[in-house]
Scaffold this motif. Structure first.
Motif, PDB file in Angstrom:
ATOM      1  N   PHE A 232      38.949   4.531  20.170  1.00 37.32           N
ATOM      2  CA  PHE A 232      39.305   5.356  21.324  1.00 37.32           C
ATOM      3  C   PHE A 232      40.737   5.080  21.768  1.00 37.32           C
ATOM      4  CE2 PHE A 232      34.647   5.454  21.957  1.00 37.32           C
ATOM      5  CZ  PHE A 232      34.468   6.816  22.195  1.00 37.32           C
ATOM      6  N   ALA A 233      41.368   6.068  22.346  1.00 44.22           N
ATOM      7  CA  ALA A 233      42.670   5.857  22.974  1.00 44.22           C
ATOM      8  C   ALA A 233      42.479   5.084  24.266  1.00 44.22           C
ATOM      9  CB  ALA A 233      43.335   7.198  23.270  1.00 44.22           C
ATOM     10  N   THR A 234      43.511   4.388  24.687  1.00 44.83           N
ATOM     11  CA  THR A 234      43.421   3.600  25.922  1.00 44.83           C
ATOM     12  C   THR A 234      43.040   4.469  27.106  1.00 44.83           C
ATOM     13  OG1 THR A 234      45.105   2.071  25.084  1.00 44.83           O
ATOM     14  CG2 THR A 234      44.678   2.052  27.467  1.00 44.83           C
ATOM     15  N   SER A 235      43.539   5.700  27.133  1.00 46.91           N
ATOM     16  CA  SER A 235      43.231   6.611  28.240  1.00 46.91           C
ATOM     17  C   SER A 235      41.755   6.983  28.294  1.00 46.91           C
ATOM     18  CB  SER A 235      44.073   7.881  28.114  1.00 46.91           C
ATOM     19  OG  SER A 235      43.834   8.534  26.868  1.00 46.91           O
ATOM     20  N   SER A 236      41.033   6.839  27.183  1.00 48.94           N
ATOM     21  CA  SER A 236      39.617   7.199  27.135  1.00 48.94           C
ATOM     22  C   SER A 236      38.729   6.173  27.827  1.00 48.94           C
ATOM     23  CB  SER A 236      39.157   7.357  25.682  1.00 48.94           C
ATOM     24  OG  SER A 236      39.861   8.389  25.031  1.00 48.94           O
ATOM     25  N   VAL A 237      39.264   4.977  28.053  1.00 52.12           N
ATOM     26  CA  VAL A 237      38.468   3.934  28.686  1.00 52.12           C
ATOM     27  C   VAL A 237      37.991   4.383  30.066  1.00 52.12           C
ATOM     28  CG1 VAL A 237      38.519   1.569  29.589  1.00 52.12           C
ATOM     29  CG2 VAL A 237      39.602   2.095  27.400  1.00 52.12           C
ATOM     30  N   THR A 238      38.791   5.185  30.750  1.00 50.35           N
ATOM     31  CA  THR A 238      38.427   5.658  32.086  1.00 50.35           C
ATOM     32  C   THR A 238      37.101   6.408  32.065  1.00 50.35           C
ATOM     33  OG1 THR A 238      40.734   5.828  32.789  1.00 50.35           O
ATOM     34  CG2 THR A 238      39.122   7.101  34.031  1.00 50.35           C
ATOM     35  N   TRP A 239      36.967   7.398  31.177  1.00 51.62           N
ATOM     36  CA  TRP A 239      35.721   8.166  31.179  1.00 51.62           C
ATOM     37  C   TRP A 239      34.573   7.394  30.542  1.00 51.62           C
ATOM     38  CZ3 TRP A 239      33.197   9.460  26.726  1.00 51.62           C
ATOM     39  CH2 TRP A 239      33.939   9.545  25.527  1.00 51.62           C
ATOM     40  N   LEU A 240      34.872   6.425  29.694  1.00 54.19           N
ATOM     41  CA  LEU A 240      33.805   5.559  29.182  1.00 54.19           C
ATOM     42  C   LEU A 240      33.203   4.725  30.312  1.00 54.19           C
ATOM     43  CD1 LEU A 240      35.379   4.345  25.805  1.00 54.19           C
ATOM     44  CD2 LEU A 240      33.401   5.863  26.086  1.00 54.19           C
ATOM     45  N   LEU A 241      34.055   4.272  31.228  1.00 54.57           N
ATOM     46  CA  LEU A 241      33.567   3.545  32.389  1.00 54.57           C
ATOM     47  C   LEU A 241      32.779   4.465  33.321  1.00 54.57           C
ATOM     48  CD1 LEU A 241      36.643   1.251  33.158  1.00 54.57           C
ATOM     49  CD2 LEU A 241      34.438   0.576  32.177  1.00 54.57           C
ATOM     50  N   VAL A 242      33.139   5.743  33.364  1.00 53.45           N
ATOM     51  CA  VAL A 242      32.351   6.705  34.133  1.00 53.45           C
ATOM     52  C   VAL A 242      30.937   6.796  33.557  1.00 53.45           C
ATOM     53  CG1 VAL A 242      32.080   9.143  34.738  1.00 53.45           C
ATOM     54  CG2 VAL A 242      34.323   8.068  34.894  1.00 53.45           C
ATOM     55  N   LEU A 243      30.840   6.861  32.233  1.00 54.31           N
ATOM     56  CA  LEU A 243      29.530   6.909  31.586  1.00 54.31           C
ATOM     57  C   LEU A 243      28.719   5.656  31.906  1.00 54.31           C
ATOM     58  CD1 LEU A 243      30.422   8.316  28.025  1.00 54.31           C
ATOM     59  CD2 LEU A 243      29.426   9.542  29.973  1.00 54.31           C
ATOM     60  N   PHE A 244      29.361   4.505  31.850  1.00 59.60           N
ATOM     61  CA  PHE A 244      28.693   3.253  32.196  1.00 59.60           C
ATOM     62  C   PHE A 244      28.192   3.312  33.640  1.00 59.60           C
ATOM     63  CE2 PHE A 244      29.098  -1.165  33.883  1.00 59.60           C
ATOM     64  CZ  PHE A 244      28.055  -1.730  33.169  1.00 59.60           C
ATOM     65  N   GLY A 245      29.031   3.814  34.534  1.00 61.34           N
ATOM     66  CA  GLY A 245      28.653   3.923  35.937  1.00 61.34           C
ATOM     67  C   GLY A 245      27.500   4.879  36.160  1.00 61.34           C
ATOM     68  N   LEU A 246      27.495   6.013  35.453  1.00 59.06           N
ATOM     69  CA  LEU A 246      26.390   6.961  35.576  1.00 59.06           C
ATOM     70  C   LEU A 246      25.080   6.325  35.133  1.00 59.06           C
ATOM     71  CD1 LEU A 246      28.085  10.229  34.254  1.00 59.06           C
ATOM     72  CD2 LEU A 246      27.340   9.775  36.605  1.00 59.06           C
ATOM     73  N   GLY A 247      25.150   5.560  34.059  1.00 56.82           N
ATOM     74  CA  GLY A 247      23.963   4.841  33.617  1.00 56.82           C
ATOM     75  C   GLY A 247      23.486   3.857  34.671  1.00 56.82           C
ATOM     76  N   MET A 248      24.432   3.163  35.323  1.00 54.42           N
ATOM     77  CA  MET A 248      24.085   2.198  36.361  1.00 54.42           C
ATOM     78  C   MET A 248      23.386   2.873  37.537  1.00 54.42           C
ATOM     79  SD  MET A 248      27.560  -0.091  36.351  1.00 54.42           S
ATOM     80  CE  MET A 248      27.111  -1.034  37.798  1.00 54.42           C
ATOM     81  N   VAL A 249      23.909   4.034  37.955  1.00 60.41           N
ATOM     82  CA  VAL A 249      23.313   4.751  39.088  1.00 60.41           C
ATOM     83  C   VAL A 249      21.864   5.124  38.767  1.00 60.41           C
ATOM     84  CG1 VAL A 249      23.396   6.851  40.475  1.00 60.41           C
ATOM     85  CG2 VAL A 249      25.503   5.624  39.944  1.00 60.41           C
ATOM     86  N   GLY A 250      21.656   5.727  37.605  1.00 56.43           N
ATOM     87  CA  GLY A 250      20.306   6.127  37.222  1.00 56.43           C
ATOM     88  C   GLY A 250      19.366   4.944  37.090  1.00 56.43           C
ATOM     89  N   GLY A 251      19.832   3.882  36.429  1.00 53.91           N
ATOM     90  CA  GLY A 251      18.996   2.707  36.243  1.00 53.91           C
ATOM     91  C   GLY A 251      18.657   2.026  37.561  1.00 53.91           C
ATOM     92  N   ASN A 252      19.620   1.957  38.466  1.00 52.15           N
ATOM     93  CA  ASN A 252      19.393   1.328  39.769  1.00 52.15           C
ATOM     94  C   ASN A 252      18.335   2.086  40.570  1.00 52.15           C
ATOM     95  OD1 ASN A 252      20.186  -0.485  42.066  1.00 52.15           O
ATOM     96  ND2 ASN A 252      20.839   1.464  42.950  1.00 52.15           N
ATOM     97  N   LEU A 253      18.421   3.417  40.587  1.00 54.88           N
ATOM     98  CA  LEU A 253      17.453   4.209  41.349  1.00 54.88           C
ATOM     99  C   LEU A 253      16.059   4.125  40.729  1.00 54.88           C
ATOM    100  CD1 LEU A 253      19.639   7.351  42.156  1.00 54.88           C
ATOM    101  CD2 LEU A 253      19.018   5.464  43.686  1.00 54.88           C
ATOM    102  N   LEU A 254      15.985   4.163  39.408  1.00 56.00           N
ATOM    103  CA  LEU A 254      14.686   4.025  38.754  1.00 56.00           C
ATOM    104  C   LEU A 254      14.101   2.637  38.979  1.00 56.00           C
ATOM    105  CD1 LEU A 254      15.246   5.861  35.342  1.00 56.00           C
ATOM    106  CD2 LEU A 254      13.772   6.585  37.238  1.00 56.00           C
ATOM    107  N   GLY A 255      14.961   1.623  38.899  1.00 54.08           N
ATOM    108  CA  GLY A 255      14.492   0.264  39.134  1.00 54.08           C
ATOM    109  C   GLY A 255      13.936   0.099  40.530  1.00 54.08           C
ATOM    110  N   GLY A 256      14.610   0.690  41.531  1.00 52.49           N
ATOM    111  CA  GLY A 256      14.129   0.604  42.893  1.00 52.49           C
ATOM    112  C   GLY A 256      12.818   1.342  43.086  1.00 52.49           C
ATOM    113  N   LYS A 257      12.667   2.490  42.426  1.00 53.39           N
ATOM    114  CA  LYS A 257      11.445   3.286  42.560  1.00 53.39           C
ATOM    115  C   LYS A 257      10.235   2.581  41.972  1.00 53.39           C
ATOM    116  CE  LYS A 257       9.466   7.780  41.296  1.00 53.39           C
ATOM    117  NZ  LYS A 257       9.734   9.093  40.648  1.00 53.39           N
TER     118      LYS A 257
END
Length: 414
Positions: A232-257
């Motif tokens: 990946f280009a260095t600039s792509s790291v930004t949206w890769l971190l977005v993907l990681f964050g989206l996974g975190m949001v979903g996992g956190n809400l499911l874990g709480g439920k």
């Protein structure tokens, strides 16, 4: 859910941004200070160790003031630390700034977890905790990618000034929305420390160290792994971190439920799947699409463990939850420090940028084994309690009419 949870989520957003944004900026910071990538990794390790030390220290100090005032003081400390990092002339000063900011982390989430749980009905406690931690996960969707973009285009120092600004917003949110609560009464440190004699509390914290440590083993070095291995280009790291964050949001809400319904099964599934996915990441990291999908899964499975682990500690340390809750937040970061250090070792040893994924898989698998052990002990305890109740003496043992027999489920009052 009470509006006060929004204030806690705002503070969590700022803290989550400063904790994770360093991953995307690690090469830039290393270049600026002329240190190696593994050496720059100490900014992750140092922050994590600061959380470990600061969690109990700040929580104990917090018993002298109201919880709201302590949360505000912690956000002030967070702001100071990030300003120091932004102005750091040398690597050592930046490391010191990271440690200063980290001292607020554990106590904020520890005290905040107790406040969040107290604001709702018992059957909604894990959901309330998850709501507060949503600020942390959303930080990885918005704050971290934006901070990475700013750092890569305008300099990493600007990023830390922006993070300090987020701290100001968090401080104002707590001041405005969190209700005043009386100063904790009757809190004795000896009583709080007694919770750590419970083997289940210790097992839950060990699961926290190893389970979430598995996530950080991979994510700490995500930038060099994705640019050098996946292509990946260095600039792509930004949206890769977005993907990681989206996974975190979903996992956190499911874990709480599901933690409010099936806590231990949720841990078994999430930790087991996390170990498998981290092991596969050593292979999928060589393909752009597969790597992106894996990053989402790591975020989701890693944060699916957070609400159940935090609730597990609160349940097992019900008589002294504040310190135990804060120390468990420190346990998350002890895992971060351990895994970042181990990941740096395997990279420095020449095993490549994907080697930390094997470290993460081993840590997550170890956490799963502890979860199985904890569940087995709990089942044995419950079975033993029922056996004692079944064998309790009846009227023939000398119990008079109208007198009740104390059992395991009805302890004798003293």
């Amino acid at each position: 859910m009470p509006l006060a949870l929004l204030a806690l989520a705002i503070g969590a957003f700022g803290i989550g941004t400063t904790e994770f944004v360093i991953m995307g900026l690690l090469p830039d910071v290393a270049t600026d200070f002329q240190v190696s990538i593994p050496t720059a990794g100490f900014l992750v390790t140092g922050y994590a160790l600061g959380v470990v030390l600061g969690a109990p220290l700040m929580t104990i100090l917090g018993t002298r003031v109201t919880r709201k005032r302590m949360l505000m003081l912690l956000m002030g400390l967070f702001i100071v630390g990030n300003v120091v990092s932004a102005l750091a002339p040398v690597f050592g000063v930046m490391l010191a700034g990271r440690v200063i900011a980290s001292l607020a982390h554990g106590a904020f989430f520890g005290i905040g977890s107790v406040v969040a749980a107290d604001l709702v009905a018992p059957e909604k406690k894990a959901g309330a905790i998850a709501m507060m931690f949503t600020g942390l996960t959303v930080a990885n969707v918005v704050g971290v990618p934006l901070g990475t973009f700013i750092g890569q285009n305008f300099g990493w120092r600007i990023t830390f000034f922006v993070v300090a600004g987020l701290g100001v917003l968090g401080l104002l949110g707590v001041a405005k929305l969190v209700p005043e609560q009386p100063k904790p009464q009757g809190v004795r440190i000896r009583h709080e420390l007694a919770a750590f004699r419970d083997v289940q509390v210790l097992l839950a914290m060990a699961m926290t160290v190893l389970g979430f440590g598995g996530v950080f083993a991979a994510i700490t070095y995500i930038t060099p792994m994705m640019t050098e291995t996946a292509g990946f280009a260095t600039s792509s790291v930004t949206w890769l971190l977005v993907l990681f964050g989206l996974g975190m949001v979903g996992g956190n809400l499911l874990g709480g439920k599901f933690a409010d319904r099936h806590l231990m099964p949720m841990l078994y599934v999430s930790l087991g799947a996390l170990a498998v996915v981290l092991a596969l990441f050593t292979l999928t990291a060589h393909n752009k699409i597969a790597a992106a999908v894996t990053i989402v899964l790591i975020g989701a499975l890693g944060f699916a463990t957070v609400p159940p682990l935090q609730k597990r500690v609160l349940d097992q340390a019900a008589g002294a939850p504040t310190l135990a809750s804060a120390v468990n937040i420190g346990a998350f970061n002890l895992g971060n420090a351990l895994s970042a250090w181990l990941g740096g070792i395997v990279i420095a040893a020449g095993f490549g940028y994907t080697a930390p994924n094997w470290v993460g898989a081993a840590l997550a698998a170890s956490a799963l084994l502890l979860a199985v052990l904890s569940g087995a002990i709990e089942r044995r305890t419950v079975t033993g309690g029922r056996l004692v109740a079944a064998q309790s003496p009846g009227p023939s043992a000398g119990v008079g009419p109208g007198e009740s027999v104390p059992t395991a489920s009805a302890p004798i009052s003293r």
